[in-house]
Design a protein around this motif. Structure first.
Motif, short mmCIF file in Angstrom:
data_model
loop_
_atom_site.label_atom_id
_atom_site.label_comp_id
_atom_site.label_asym_id
_atom_site.label_seq_id
_atom_site.Cartn_x
_atom_site.Cartn_y
_atom_site.Cartn_z
N CYS A 28 -18.98 -27.30 2.89
CA CYS A 28 -18.17 -26.56 2.39
C CYS A 28 -18.68 -26.09 0.89
N LYS A 29 -19.10 -24.55 0.17
CA LYS A 29 -19.42 -24.30 -0.86
C LYS A 29 -18.87 -24.18 -1.68
N ASN A 30 -17.33 -24.13 -1.99
CA ASN A 30 -16.20 -24.14 -3.19
C ASN A 30 -15.47 -24.22 -2.42
N ILE A 31 -14.10 -24.76 -3.44
CA ILE A 31 -12.71 -24.35 -3.21
C ILE A 31 -12.15 -23.46 -2.18
N GLU A 32 -12.67 -22.07 -1.99
CA GLU A 32 -11.61 -21.23 -1.21
C GLU A 32 -12.34 -21.57 0.02
N GLU A 33 -13.49 -22.20 0.67
CA GLU A 33 -13.83 -22.67 1.90
C GLU A 33 -13.21 -23.35 1.76
N VAL A 34 -13.32 -24.66 1.57
CA VAL A 34 -12.03 -25.76 1.58
C VAL A 34 -10.50 -25.22 2.13
N GLU A 35 -9.94 -24.52 1.64
CA GLU A 35 -8.41 -23.70 1.38
C GLU A 35 -8.59 -23.03 2.89
N LYS A 36 -9.40 -22.43 3.18
CA LYS A 36 -9.69 -21.71 4.88
C LYS A 36 -9.29 -22.58 5.89
N ILE A 37 -10.02 -24.17 5.79
CA ILE A 37 -10.28 -25.18 6.78
C ILE A 37 -8.17 -25.70 6.35
N LEU A 38 -7.74 -25.58 5.44
CA LEU A 38 -6.78 -26.40 4.51
C LEU A 38 -5.36 -25.23 5.52
N ARG A 39 -5.19 -23.58 5.37
CA ARG A 39 -4.58 -22.73 6.09
C ARG A 39 -4.63 -23.06 7.20
N PHE A 40 -5.94 -23.47 7.69
CA PHE A 40 -5.83 -23.40 9.34
C PHE A 40 -5.39 -24.16 10.16
N TYR A 41 -5.23 -25.78 9.44
CA TYR A 41 -4.71 -26.68 9.98
C TYR A 41 -3.25 -26.13 9.97
N GLU A 42 -2.85 -26.10 9.07
CA GLU A 42 -1.17 -25.62 8.20
C GLU A 42 -0.51 -24.40 9.54
N LYS A 43 -1.69 -23.86 9.97
CA LYS A 43 -1.21 -22.72 11.11
C LYS A 43 -0.87 -23.53 12.50
N HIS A 44 -1.73 -24.57 12.39
CA HIS A 44 -1.25 -25.59 13.44
C HIS A 44 -0.35 -26.86 13.42
N GLY A 45 0.47 -26.54 12.03
CA GLY A 45 1.83 -28.04 11.84
C GLY A 45 1.02 -29.09 11.17
N VAL A 46 -0.10 -29.22 11.15
CA VAL A 46 -0.67 -30.49 9.43
C VAL A 46 0.07 -30.05 8.37
N THR A 47 0.77 -31.17 8.09
CA THR A 47 1.06 -31.22 6.36
C THR A 47 1.08 -32.16 5.26
N THR A 48 0.02 -32.90 6.16
CA THR A 48 -1.06 -33.81 5.52
C THR A 48 -2.24 -34.39 6.13
N VAL A 49 -3.09 -34.03 5.27
CA VAL A 49 -5.02 -34.53 5.76
C VAL A 49 -5.66 -35.04 4.77
N PHE A 50 -6.19 -35.41 5.70
CA PHE A 50 -7.72 -36.50 4.71
C PHE A 50 -8.82 -36.31 4.99
N PRO A 51 -9.11 -34.94 4.39
CA PRO A 51 -10.68 -34.31 4.79
C PRO A 51 -11.88 -36.12 5.26
N THR A 52 -12.29 -35.29 6.27
CA THR A 52 -13.13 -36.24 6.49
C THR A 52 -14.88 -35.66 5.93
N LEU A 53 -15.62 -36.88 4.94
CA LEU A 53 -16.93 -35.84 4.79
C LEU A 53 -17.71 -37.08 6.44
N LEU A 54 -18.91 -36.97 6.36
CA LEU A 54 -19.62 -36.87 7.51
C LEU A 54 -20.95 -37.82 6.86
N THR A 55 -21.35 -38.93 7.62
CA THR A 55 -22.18 -39.88 6.85
C THR A 55 -23.63 -39.00 6.22
N GLU A 56 -23.74 -39.03 4.84
CA GLU A 56 -24.40 -37.67 4.67
C GLU A 56 -25.26 -38.59 3.12
N ARG A 57 -26.83 -38.22 2.78
CA ARG A 57 -27.17 -38.03 1.28
C ARG A 57 -26.62 -38.42 0.32
#
Length: 374
Positions: free
Chosen positions: A63-92
Motif C-alpha cells: 500500500c502506498k498511502n492511507i487511502e489504499e490501506v482504508e480500501k482493505i479495511l472497508r472490505f474487512y468491515e463489509k465481511h464483519g471484521v471489527t478488529t484486525v492486525f494488518p499482517t506484513l510479510l517478510t520484507e526488506r
C-alpha cells in the motif's frame, strides 16, 4: 446515530437471548432480556482477524498511502471484521519500516486496527512458503526495537521460527514488552518448539502450513502445537489449507478455546480468479486457491471472516457460540483485549454484526458507529 436495538436475538457469552440493547459512548451500556421469542435480526460479536495481508486488490506490504490501506479495511468491515492486525510479510527493512509507519498513521482514524502482525523476517529458509527469501534475517532484539519504534508501539504480534539462533532471547524480549509471539514458517523439532513455548511463545502460525509435519519418531513443531494444551493454533478456515476433516481433528485435539480462526487473505480476496501479487511475488488464483505462479507453492487465501465463521460451523458441526469463540473471542483473550472486544457484554466496545436469519450481514458497528450497511 442509532443507539437502541430492540428485540434482537443476541449472542451473549452464554448463548442466544432475546434482548433490548442500548449503546452509549461506544460501549454496550445495557443488555436487557425481553419476553420475545422471535426476531428478524441476529446480533453477534464482530470478527477478530489477527493474520491477514489484504483484500479487494490491495496488500498491506505494498500500500502506498492511507487511502489504499482504508480500501482493505472497508472490505474487512463489509465481511464483519471489527478488529484486525494488518499482517506484513517478510520484507526488506526499508519496506517494513515504511509500512509500519503507514499502518500506525492509518490506525489513528481507523479503530478497527488494534495491532500489527509481522510475519517474519526471523523465519526458516526451508519453510519460507511465499515469503521473500532475500529478506530473511537472524533474530535480534535490536531489530525488534526498531519495529516497535517505527510502529509507535502498534507492533503486537510476530511470527518467529523457534529453531533460529537467538530466537529464545528475542521471544523473551518481545513478550516482556507486551508483544505476543506465534511460532511458524519453521523446521523446528519438538524440543526447539518447546524451547520457544517456554520462552513465551503461545501460538502457532497457520498450523500445519509452512512447518515440519507429524512423524511418530521425530516429533516437530506441529507435534508441539497439539501437545501443549494452552498453545493457541491459528487455523486458515478455507477448507483448502487445512481440509475440513483435519479442522475437526485439530478442534477435537485442542478444544474450542485454543483455536484462532484466521483468513491469511491476500489482495485477491473478494476478486475473481486471475493473476495477482503477494508482496512482490506473482501469484495465480484458481478456484479460490492461491499459488505462487513460478513454483506452484500455496500462498495465502481468498477467504473472508464471515465465510470462516460459516465454514467452521459446517466443518465441525459447531453452534454459533462455539464458532464465535474461534472467530472472535479466542484472539481477544490471547491478546489480552477481551475486556474490550470479542463478545457482547455490558462495558465492552460495541463492536458487532447484525445479520438476518440466513446469516447475511446487514449492518456492522465498531465502537457503536455504523461502518457498513447493505
Amino acid at each position: 446515530m442509532r443507539d437502541t436495538f430492540n428485540n434482537v436475538k443476541v449472542l451473549t457469552e452464554n448463548g442466544y437471548k432475546y434482548m433490548d440493547v442500548l449503546v452509549k459512548d461506544g460501549k454496550f451500556y445495557s443488555l436487557n432480556e425481553t419476553n420475545q421469542n422471535d426476531s428478524e435480526l441476529i446480533m453477534i460479536p464482530g470478527f477478530f482477524d489477527q493474520h491477514t495481508h489484504g483484500g479487494d486488490g490491495y496488500d498491506f506490504s505494498t500500500c502506498k498511502n492511507i487511502e489504499e490501506v482504508e480500501k482493505i479495511l472497508r472490505f474487512y468491515e463489509k465481511h464483519g471484521v471489527t478488529t484486525v492486525f494488518p499482517t506484513l510479510l517478510t520484507e526488506r527493512d526499508s519496506v517494513l519500516f515504511t509500512q509500519l509507519e503507514l499502518l500506525y498513521k492509518a490506525s489513528l482514524t481507523n479503530p478497527i486496527i488494534k495491532g500489527i502482525h509481522i510475519e517474519g523476517p526471523f523465519i526458516s529458509l526451508e519453510f519460507k512458503g511465499a515469503q521473500l527469501e532475500e529478506a530473511i534475517q537472524k533474530p535480534t532484539i535490536e531489530k525488534c526495537k526498531e519495529y516497535i519504534e517505527k510502529s509507535h508501539g502498534l507492533f503486537k504480534l510476530m511470527t518467529i521460527a523457534p529453531e533460529r539462533e537467538n530466537s529464545s532471547e528475542v521471544i523473551k524480549f518481545l513478550t516482556s514488552n507486551g508483544i505476543q509471539v506465534t511460532m511458524g514458517h519453521s523446521s523446528a523439532t519438538f524440543d526447539e518448539a518447546s524451547q520457544g513455548y517456554f520462552s513465551g511463545a503461545k501460538c502457532i502460525t497457520h498450523v500445519m502450513n509452512a512447518m515440519k509435519g507429524i512423524h511418530q519418531h521425530f516429533p516437530s513443531i506441529c507435534t508441539a502445537a497439539w501437545y501443549y494444551d494452552d498453545l493457541y493454533n491459528e487455523v486458515i478456515l478455507d477448507g483448502i489449507h487445512v481440509v475440513p476433516e483435519m479442522v475437526e481433528f485439530i478442534r477435537k485435539t485442542k478444544g474450542n478455546d485454543h483455536i484462532i480462526g484466521i483468513t491469511d487473505s491476500l489482495m485477491a480476496a473478494g476478486l475473481p480468479d486471475g493473476n495477482y501479487f503477494i508482496g512482490e511475488t506473482p501469484i495465480t488464483v484458481k478456484d479460490h486457491d492461491c499459488k505462487i505462479t513460478a513454483t506452484g507453492v500455496r500462498a495465502g487465501s481468498t477467504l473472508t471472516m464471515d465465510n470462516a465463521f460459516k465454514n467452521v460451523k459446517k466443518f465441525s458441526n459447531l453452534s454459533d457460540l462455539e464458532a464465535s469463540k474461534i472467530c472472535s473471542l479466542n484472539a481477544a483473550i490471547y491478546h489480552h483485549l477481551d475486556d474490550k472486544v470479542g463478545s457482547i457484554k455490558e462495558g465492552k466496545n460495541a463492536d458487532f454484526i447484525l445479520m438476518d436469519k440466513s446469516y447475511n450481514i446487514k449492518e456492522v458497528y465498531i465502537n457503536g458507529e455504523l461502518v457498513y450497511k447493505v
